[in-house]
Scaffold this motif. Structure first.
Motif, short mmCIF file in Angstrom:
data_model
loop_
_atom_site.label_atom_id
_atom_site.label_comp_id
_atom_site.label_asym_id
_atom_site.label_seq_id
_atom_site.Cartn_x
_atom_site.Cartn_y
_atom_site.Cartn_z
N SER A 51 39.55 20.91 65.37
CA SER A 51 38.77 21.65 66.36
C SER A 51 38.44 23.05 65.88
O SER A 51 38.81 24.03 66.52
N PRO A 52 37.77 23.20 64.72
CA PRO A 52 37.34 24.54 64.33
C PRO A 52 36.54 25.17 65.47
O PRO A 52 35.59 24.58 65.97
N ALA A 63 43.45 26.41 54.41
CA ALA A 63 42.92 26.15 53.07
C ALA A 63 43.96 25.41 52.24
O ALA A 63 45.17 25.65 52.37
N ASP A 64 43.49 24.53 51.38
CA ASP A 64 44.42 23.81 50.51
C ASP A 64 44.95 24.74 49.42
O ASP A 64 44.45 25.86 49.25
N GLU A 65 45.94 24.29 48.69
CA GLU A 65 46.61 25.15 47.71
C GLU A 65 45.65 25.61 46.62
O GLU A 65 45.71 26.77 46.19
N MET A 66 44.74 24.77 46.16
CA MET A 66 43.80 25.17 45.11
C MET A 66 42.92 26.32 45.60
O MET A 66 42.67 27.28 44.88
N THR A 67 42.46 26.24 46.83
CA THR A 67 41.63 27.31 47.40
C THR A 67 42.43 28.60 47.51
O THR A 67 41.94 29.68 47.18
N ARG A 68 43.67 28.50 47.98
CA ARG A 68 44.53 29.68 48.11
C ARG A 68 44.76 30.34 46.75
O ARG A 68 44.69 31.55 46.62
N VAL A 69 44.99 29.54 45.73
CA VAL A 69 45.21 30.08 44.37
C VAL A 69 43.96 30.79 43.89
O VAL A 69 44.03 31.90 43.35
N GLN A 70 42.80 30.19 44.10
CA GLN A 70 41.55 30.81 43.67
C GLN A 70 41.31 32.12 44.40
O GLN A 70 40.87 33.11 43.81
N CYS A 71 41.59 32.15 45.69
CA CYS A 71 41.42 33.38 46.46
C CYS A 71 42.39 34.46 45.97
O CYS A 71 42.03 35.63 45.87
N ALA A 72 43.60 34.06 45.65
CA ALA A 72 44.60 35.02 45.18
C ALA A 72 44.22 35.60 43.83
O ALA A 72 44.49 36.76 43.53
N ARG A 73 43.58 34.81 43.01
CA ARG A 73 43.15 35.27 41.67
C ARG A 73 41.90 36.12 41.72
O ARG A 73 41.72 37.03 40.92
N ASN A 74 40.99 35.78 42.61
CA ASN A 74 39.69 36.46 42.69
C ASN A 74 39.73 37.51 43.79
O ASN A 74 39.18 37.31 44.87
N THR A 75 40.36 38.62 43.50
CA THR A 75 40.53 39.64 44.52
C THR A 75 39.31 40.55 44.62
O THR A 75 38.49 40.63 43.72
N ALA A 76 39.25 41.23 45.72
CA ALA A 76 38.18 42.20 45.94
C ALA A 76 38.43 43.42 45.05
O ALA A 76 39.59 43.82 44.87
N PRO A 77 37.40 44.01 44.50
CA PRO A 77 37.58 45.19 43.64
C PRO A 77 38.37 46.27 44.36
O PRO A 77 38.12 46.56 45.54
N ILE A 94 41.57 30.54 55.34
CA ILE A 94 41.15 29.38 56.13
C ILE A 94 39.80 28.91 55.63
O ILE A 94 39.06 29.66 55.01
N ARG A 95 39.50 27.67 55.90
CA ARG A 95 38.18 27.12 55.59
C ARG A 95 37.44 26.93 56.89
O ARG A 95 37.97 26.37 57.85
N ILE A 96 36.20 27.38 56.90
CA ILE A 96 35.36 27.22 58.08
C ILE A 96 34.22 26.29 57.70
O ILE A 96 33.46 26.57 56.77
N PRO A 97 34.08 25.15 58.36
CA PRO A 97 33.00 24.24 58.01
C PRO A 97 31.64 24.88 58.24
O PRO A 97 31.45 25.63 59.20
N ALA A 98 30.71 24.57 57.36
CA ALA A 98 29.36 25.12 57.47
C ALA A 98 28.73 24.79 58.83
O ALA A 98 27.90 25.55 59.33
N ARG A 99 29.17 23.68 59.42
CA ARG A 99 28.63 23.29 60.74
C ARG A 99 28.93 24.35 61.80
O ARG A 99 28.27 24.39 62.83
#
Length: 85
Positions: free
Chosen positions: A17-18, A36-50, A63-68
């Motif tokens: 129920s997003p 978010a799944d673990e792969m997404t969390r890892v990518q977010c942790a690696r790609n930080t904001a400047p 979290i993941r929000i569906p495009a819908r």
């Protein structure tokens, strides 16, 4: 706190129920969505904001929000702006 319901994923089933709300007291947008799944969390942790430390702070999550849900997020943004006036 008073949450104004904005909308729910139109394709949601009984197990998902997003949803988007706006806190009318402070105009925050509140989102319920998929963890978010673990792969997404890892990518977010690696790609930080400047200018920010790497990783995800303990008081935050990814979290993941569906495009819908995009139309409801636009409506939530409009409602949040109106609440600030």
């Amino acid at each position: 706190m008073h949450l104004q319901f904005i909308g729910i994923d139109p394709e949601t089933g009984r197990d998902g129920s997003p949803t988007a709300w706006v806190d009318v007291d402070n105009a925050d947008i509140v989102i319920q969505s998929y963890t978010a799944d673990e792969m997404t969390r890892v990518q977010c942790a690696r790609n930080t904001a400047p200018g920010h430390a790497q990783g995800i702070p303990d008081h935050e999550t990814v979290i993941r929000i569906p495009a819908r849900l995009a139309p409801m997020l636009r409506e939530a943004c409009d409602a949040a702006e109106r609440a600030q006036l």
